[in-house]
Design an enzyme around this catalytic site. Structure first.
Site, PDB file in Angstrom:
ATOM      1  N   ASP A  30       0.802  -0.825  -0.284  1.00  0.00           N
ATOM      2  CA  ASP A  30       0.098  -0.188   0.064  1.00  0.00           C
ATOM      3  C   ASP A  30       0.779   1.408  -0.099  1.00  0.00           C
ATOM      4  OD1 ASP A  30      -1.503   2.343   0.789  1.00  0.00           O
ATOM      5  OD2 ASP A  30      -3.016   0.096   1.239  1.00  0.00           O
ATOM      6  N   ASN A  86     -12.486  -2.910   3.729  1.00  0.00           N
ATOM      7  CA  ASN A  86     -14.007  -2.201   3.188  1.00  0.00           C
ATOM      8  C   ASN A  86     -15.041  -1.874   2.438  1.00  0.00           C
ATOM      9  OD1 ASN A  86     -12.586  -0.635   5.589  1.00  0.00           O
ATOM     10  ND2 ASN A  86     -11.136   0.435   4.629  1.00  0.00           N
ATOM     11  N   GLN A  93     -14.137   2.904   2.953  1.00  0.00           N
ATOM     12  CA  GLN A  93     -13.987   2.180   0.793  1.00  0.00           C
ATOM     13  C   GLN A  93     -13.828   3.520   0.302  1.00  0.00           C
ATOM     14  OE1 GLN A  93     -16.352  -0.272  -1.101  1.00  0.00           O
ATOM     15  NE2 GLN A  93     -14.441  -0.480  -2.724  1.00  0.00           N
ATOM     16  N   HIS A  99     -10.915  -5.327  -2.311  1.00  0.00           N
ATOM     17  CA  HIS A  99      -9.386  -5.672  -1.725  1.00  0.00           C
ATOM     18  C   HIS A  99      -9.406  -6.045  -0.341  1.00  0.00           C
ATOM     19  CE1 HIS A  99     -10.091  -1.143  -1.569  1.00  0.00           C
ATOM     20  NE2 HIS A  99      -9.365  -1.119  -0.882  1.00  0.00           N
ATOM     21  N   HIS A 101      -6.826  -5.318   2.975  1.00  0.00           N
ATOM     22  CA  HIS A 101      -5.415  -4.985   3.894  1.00  0.00           C
ATOM     23  C   HIS A 101      -4.813  -5.887   4.360  1.00  0.00           C
ATOM     24  CE1 HIS A 101      -7.096  -0.555   2.813  1.00  0.00           C
ATOM     25  NE2 HIS A 101      -7.765  -0.767   2.682  1.00  0.00           N
TER      26      HIS A 101
END
Ligand code: 5GP
Ligand code: ZN
Length: 135
Positions: A30, A86, A93, A99, A101
Site C-alpha cells: 500500500d 472496506n 472504502q 481489496h 488490507h
C-alpha cells in the site's frame, strides 16, 4: 473498468511493489501504509466490493491472505495482524475495486484500527435476529 486504478495495477499496466502474483490476484504494498508492510490483495478481475465478489474468488482471497500474512509475520517479526476489508464509502472504502488490507501490528503501534465498544441492547438483538432469520 477503464478508469479503475486497481484494475490497471492488478493487470500490471501501472507498476507497483508486487509481493505476489498469479492468474487471479496481485498482492502489492500500500502506498499509504497504516504500518510498515501494509499490503493489499487485488483480484485481477474488477469487482467493486464484497457483494459482487464470486464465492470462489472470496475463498481464494482468504487462503492467499493466510499465506501472505504467515510469511510476512516471520519476515517482519510483528506481534499481530489485522485483515481489513472496506465496503462502501461509509465504511471507509476509497477505491471501488475489491481489496483486502493486510496490516502488520506491533505492540503499542499507532495504526489505530479500533472502535469504541457500545452495548448490545435487547431491542437491537431482537430486531436483528428477527429480520435476519426471517430472510
Ligand atoms: P480503501 O480505503 O478503499 O479500503 O483502501 C484503499 C487503499 O489503497 C488505501 O490504503 C490507499 O493508501 C491505497 N492506494 C490508493 N491508491 C493506491 C495506488 O495507486 N497504489 C497503491 N499501492 N496503493 C494505493
Ligand atoms: Zn477495477
Amino acid at each position: 473498468m477503464e478508469n479503475c486504478i486497481f484494475c490497471k495495477i492488478a493487470k500490471g499496466e501501472i507498476p507497483s511493489a508486487t509481493l505476489y502474483e498469479d492468474e487471479e490476484f496481485r498482492v502489492i504494498l500500500d502506498l499509504g501504509p497504516a504500518n510498515k508492510g501494509h499490503a493489499l490483495i487485488l483480484p485481477k478481475a474488477h469487482y467493486a466490493n464484497i457483494y459482487e465478489l464470486p464465492d470462489e474468488t472470496a475463498a481464494h482471497a482468504m487462503v492467499l491472505a493466510k499465506k501472505i500474512v504467515t510469511k510476512m509475520k516471520d519476515i517482519l517479526k510483528c506481534d499481530g495482524y489485522n485483515i481489513v476489508q472496506n465496503n462502501g464509502e461509509a465504511a471507509g472504502q476509497t477505491v471501488f475495486h475489491f481489496h483486502m488490507h493486510l496490516i502488520p501490528r506491533t505492540a503499542g503501534d499507532q495504526a489505530g484500527i479500533t472502535w469504541t465498544p457500545g452495548t448490545l441492547t435487547s431491542e437491537d438483538r431482537d430486531e436483528i435476529l428477527e429480520k435476519f432469520l426471517m430472510e
